[in-house]
Design a protein around this motif. Structure first.
Motif, mmCIF file in Angstrom:
data_model
loop_
_atom_site.group_PDB
_atom_site.id
_atom_site.type_symbol
_atom_site.label_atom_id
_atom_site.label_comp_id
_atom_site.label_asym_id
_atom_site.label_seq_id
_atom_site.Cartn_x
_atom_site.Cartn_y
_atom_site.Cartn_z
ATOM 1 N N MET A 217 0.840 -1.176 0.000
ATOM 2 C CA MET A 217 0.000 0.000 0.000
ATOM 3 C C MET A 217 0.890 1.245 0.000
ATOM 4 S SD MET A 217 -3.256 0.918 2.529
ATOM 5 C CE MET A 217 -3.395 -0.745 3.082
ATOM 6 N N SER A 218 0.553 2.199 -0.843
ATOM 7 C CA SER A 218 1.319 3.446 -0.875
ATOM 8 C C SER A 218 0.406 4.604 -0.467
ATOM 9 C CB SER A 218 1.897 3.684 -2.267
ATOM 10 O OG SER A 218 0.859 3.856 -3.203
ATOM 11 N N PHE A 219 1.038 5.651 0.036
ATOM 12 C CA PHE A 219 0.290 6.797 0.541
ATOM 13 C C PHE A 219 0.848 8.079 -0.034
ATOM 14 C CE2 PHE A 219 0.749 3.616 3.951
ATOM 15 C CZ PHE A 219 -0.560 3.163 3.981
ATOM 16 N N LYS A 220 0.012 9.083 -0.078
ATOM 17 C CA LYS A 220 0.466 10.425 -0.431
ATOM 18 C C LYS A 220 0.031 11.364 0.685
ATOM 19 C CE LYS A 220 -3.563 11.280 -3.313
ATOM 20 N NZ LYS A 220 -4.095 11.598 -4.615
ATOM 21 N N LEU A 221 0.850 12.367 0.933
ATOM 22 C CA LEU A 221 0.613 13.323 2.011
ATOM 23 C C LEU A 221 0.282 14.670 1.391
ATOM 24 C CD1 LEU A 221 0.781 13.217 5.129
ATOM 25 C CD2 LEU A 221 3.063 14.196 4.915
ATOM 26 N N ILE A 222 -0.826 15.259 1.846
ATOM 27 C CA ILE A 222 -1.319 16.501 1.263
ATOM 28 C C ILE A 222 -1.615 17.499 2.381
ATOM 29 C CG2 ILE A 222 -3.167 17.535 -0.106
ATOM 30 C CD1 ILE A 222 -3.560 14.815 -1.424
ATOM 31 N N SER A 223 -1.297 18.758 2.149
ATOM 32 C CA SER A 223 -1.647 19.817 3.092
ATOM 33 C C SER A 223 -3.171 19.895 3.218
ATOM 34 C CB SER A 223 -1.108 21.157 2.588
ATOM 35 O OG SER A 223 -1.648 22.212 3.354
ATOM 36 N N ILE A 224 -3.642 20.186 4.410
ATOM 37 C CA ILE A 224 -5.078 20.263 4.671
ATOM 38 C C ILE A 224 -5.781 21.237 3.733
ATOM 39 C CG2 ILE A 224 -4.911 22.026 6.487
ATOM 40 C CD1 ILE A 224 -7.319 19.057 6.487
ATOM 41 N N LYS A 225 -5.103 22.302 3.328
ATOM 42 C CA LYS A 225 -5.746 23.309 2.476
ATOM 43 C C LYS A 225 -6.058 22.775 1.082
ATOM 44 C CE LYS A 225 -1.323 25.495 1.689
ATOM 45 N NZ LYS A 225 -0.461 25.936 2.717
ATOM 46 N N ASP A 226 -5.476 21.633 0.716
ATOM 47 C CA ASP A 226 -5.720 21.043 -0.602
ATOM 48 C C ASP A 226 -6.639 19.825 -0.550
ATOM 49 O OD1 ASP A 226 -4.005 22.931 -1.804
ATOM 50 O OD2 ASP A 226 -2.258 21.719 -1.255
ATOM 51 N N VAL A 227 -7.273 19.597 0.588
ATOM 52 C CA VAL A 227 -8.126 18.414 0.764
ATOM 53 C C VAL A 227 -9.600 18.837 0.730
ATOM 54 C CG1 VAL A 227 -8.754 16.536 2.327
ATOM 55 C CG2 VAL A 227 -6.375 17.280 2.172
ATOM 56 N N PRO A 228 -10.416 18.183 -0.096
ATOM 57 C CA PRO A 228 -11.855 18.492 -0.101
ATOM 58 C C PRO A 228 -12.489 18.176 1.259
ATOM 59 C CG PRO A 228 -11.250 17.101 -1.981
ATOM 60 C CD PRO A 228 -10.055 17.168 -1.078
ATOM 61 N N LYS A 229 -13.329 19.092 1.742
ATOM 62 C CA LYS A 229 -13.966 18.897 3.058
ATOM 63 C C LYS A 229 -14.764 17.605 3.130
ATOM 64 C CE LYS A 229 -14.275 23.434 5.072
ATOM 65 N NZ LYS A 229 -15.084 24.317 5.874
ATOM 66 N N SER A 230 -15.362 17.203 2.026
ATOM 67 C CA SER A 230 -16.172 15.978 2.024
ATOM 68 C C SER A 230 -15.329 14.762 2.403
ATOM 69 C CB SER A 230 -16.813 15.767 0.657
ATOM 70 O OG SER A 230 -15.807 15.645 -0.339
ATOM 71 N N LYS A 231 -14.060 14.764 2.062
ATOM 72 C CA LYS A 231 -13.161 13.652 2.410
ATOM 73 C C LYS A 231 -12.887 13.625 3.915
ATOM 74 C CE LYS A 231 -12.006 12.057 -1.711
ATOM 75 N NZ LYS A 231 -12.208 10.675 -2.115
ATOM 76 N N LEU A 232 -12.822 14.809 4.528
ATOM 77 C CA LEU A 232 -12.483 14.899 5.946
ATOM 78 C C LEU A 232 -13.591 14.356 6.837
ATOM 79 C CD1 LEU A 232 -10.877 18.455 5.974
ATOM 80 C CD2 LEU A 232 -9.749 16.236 5.679
ATOM 81 N N LYS A 233 -14.823 14.592 6.449
ATOM 82 C CA LYS A 233 -15.969 14.172 7.271
ATOM 83 C C LYS A 233 -16.097 12.651 7.354
ATOM 84 C CE LYS A 233 -18.667 18.370 6.726
ATOM 85 N NZ LYS A 233 -18.384 18.913 8.033
ATOM 86 N N LYS A 234 -15.545 11.935 6.394
ATOM 87 C CA LYS A 234 -15.636 10.469 6.369
ATOM 88 C C LYS A 234 -14.612 9.803 7.280
ATOM 89 C CE LYS A 234 -17.203 10.268 1.571
ATOM 90 N NZ LYS A 234 -16.822 9.822 0.219
ATOM 91 N N PHE A 235 -13.575 10.543 7.691
ATOM 92 C CA PHE A 235 -12.500 9.953 8.481
ATOM 93 C C PHE A 235 -12.979 9.577 9.880
ATOM 94 C CE2 PHE A 235 -8.893 10.384 11.450
ATOM 95 C CZ PHE A 235 -8.054 9.423 10.915
ATOM 96 N N ASP A 236 -12.594 8.375 10.333
ATOM 97 C CA ASP A 236 -12.929 7.922 11.686
ATOM 98 C C ASP A 236 -11.757 7.122 12.251
ATOM 99 O OD1 ASP A 236 -14.048 7.108 14.065
ATOM 100 O OD2 ASP A 236 -15.503 5.747 13.142
ATOM 101 N N CYS A 237 -11.132 7.692 13.278
ATOM 102 C CA CYS A 237 -10.000 7.005 13.925
ATOM 103 C C CYS A 237 -10.431 6.308 15.217
ATOM 104 C CB CYS A 237 -8.874 7.994 14.213
ATOM 105 S SG CYS A 237 -9.285 9.223 15.461
ATOM 106 N N GLY A 238 -11.710 6.475 15.563
ATOM 107 C CA GLY A 238 -12.198 5.877 16.793
ATOM 108 C C GLY A 238 -12.146 6.809 17.992
ATOM 109 N N THR A 239 -11.588 7.995 17.810
ATOM 110 C CA THR A 239 -11.513 8.997 18.878
ATOM 111 C C THR A 239 -12.194 10.261 18.371
ATOM 112 O OG1 THR A 239 -9.414 8.061 19.644
ATOM 113 C CG2 THR A 239 -9.963 10.292 20.407
ATOM 114 N N GLU A 240 -13.364 10.533 18.905
ATOM 115 C CA GLU A 240 -14.200 11.609 18.373
ATOM 116 C C GLU A 240 -13.511 12.965 18.348
ATOM 117 O OE1 GLU A 240 -16.942 13.329 16.279
ATOM 118 O OE2 GLU A 240 -16.881 11.170 16.647
ATOM 119 N N VAL A 241 -12.745 13.291 19.374
ATOM 120 C CA VAL A 241 -12.087 14.598 19.416
ATOM 121 C C VAL A 241 -11.092 14.747 18.257
ATOM 122 C CG1 VAL A 241 -10.263 13.944 21.047
ATOM 123 C CG2 VAL A 241 -11.026 16.305 20.942
#
Length: 167
Positions: free
Chosen positions: A1-25
Motif C-alpha cells: 500500500m502506498s500513501f500520499k501526504l497533502i496539506s489540509i488546504k488542498d483536501v476536499p472537506k467531504s473527504k475529511l468528514k468520512k474519516f474515523d480514527c475511533g476517537t471523536e475529538v
C-alpha cells in the motif's frame, strides 16, 4: 500500500468528514478545526491518502516550548534555564479500520522529515507530543521519553531524529 501526504488546504472537506480514527475529538478536529487552524497559522495539518483516494490518517504540527524545569535532569546538560524551542506533534491519527498496519509509523516518519526541515531554518531542540492513554505505547516504542512529572507528555530531541534519519 502506498500513501500520499497533502496539506489540509488542498483536501476536499467531504473527504475529511468520512474519516474515523475511533476517537471523536481527533475526528472532529480534522473535519471542523484543522483548516481554520492552518489558515490562522496555529498549526499545520497534513492528510494521508491511500491509492483509492481515501483519508487514512493525518498529523498536525505546531510550535511550542518546553520549560527547563520539565526536562529530565539527564537531558538538561548544556541547555539554558529558559524555555527551549520545540515543535509539537499536536495530533496524529490513523483510520480505525487501518490501525496496526504501519500507517502511524509512516505518518510519524513524515512528521519527522518536516520537523528536521524546520530545524534547518530555525532554532528547534525538542519534538514533543501529548499522548492519549491509548497511544502512549506507540510513542514509547519509537523512543519518546517522558517529561518530568507529566504522565502523558513525551519528547525526543531533534538531533536524535536527525541521526536516525541519516542512519
Amino acid at each position: 500500500m502506498s500513501f500520499k501526504l497533502i496539506s489540509i488546504k488542498d483536501v476536499p472537506k467531504s473527504k475529511l468528514k468520512k474519516f474515523d480514527c475511533g476517537t471523536e475529538v481527533l475526528n472532529e478536529f480534522l473535519s471542523r478545526y484543522s483548516l481554520k487552524n492552518d489558515t490562522l497559522g496555529i498549526g499545520r495539518t497534513f492528510v494521508a491518502f491511500d491509492d483509492k483516494d481515501e483519508v487514512v490518517g493525518y498529523f498536525t504540527l505546531a510550535t511550542a516550548q518546553v520549560v527547563y524545569e520539565d526536562i529530565p535532569d539527564e537531558y538538561r546538560g548544556k541547555l539554558p534555564k529558559y524555555p527551549i524551542p520545540s515543535l509539537r506533534i499536536a495530533r496524529l491519527a490513523v483510520g480505525k479500520n487501518l490501525q496496526g498496519n504501519g500507517i502511524g509509523k509512516w505518518l510519524l516518519a513524515q512528521a519527522f522529515i518536516k520537523i528536521v526541515h524546520v530545524a534547518e531554518i530555525t532554532g528547534l531542540y525538542f519534538i514533543i507530543v501529548d499522548a492519549k492513554e491509548t497511544s502512549k505505547s506507540f510513542y514509547e516504542h519509537y523512543g519518546f521519553i517522558k517529561f518530568k512529572d507529566k504522565e502523558l507528555s513525551y519528547f525526543l530531541t531533534v538531533e536524535t531524529v536527525r541521526k536516525a534519519m541519516e542512519g
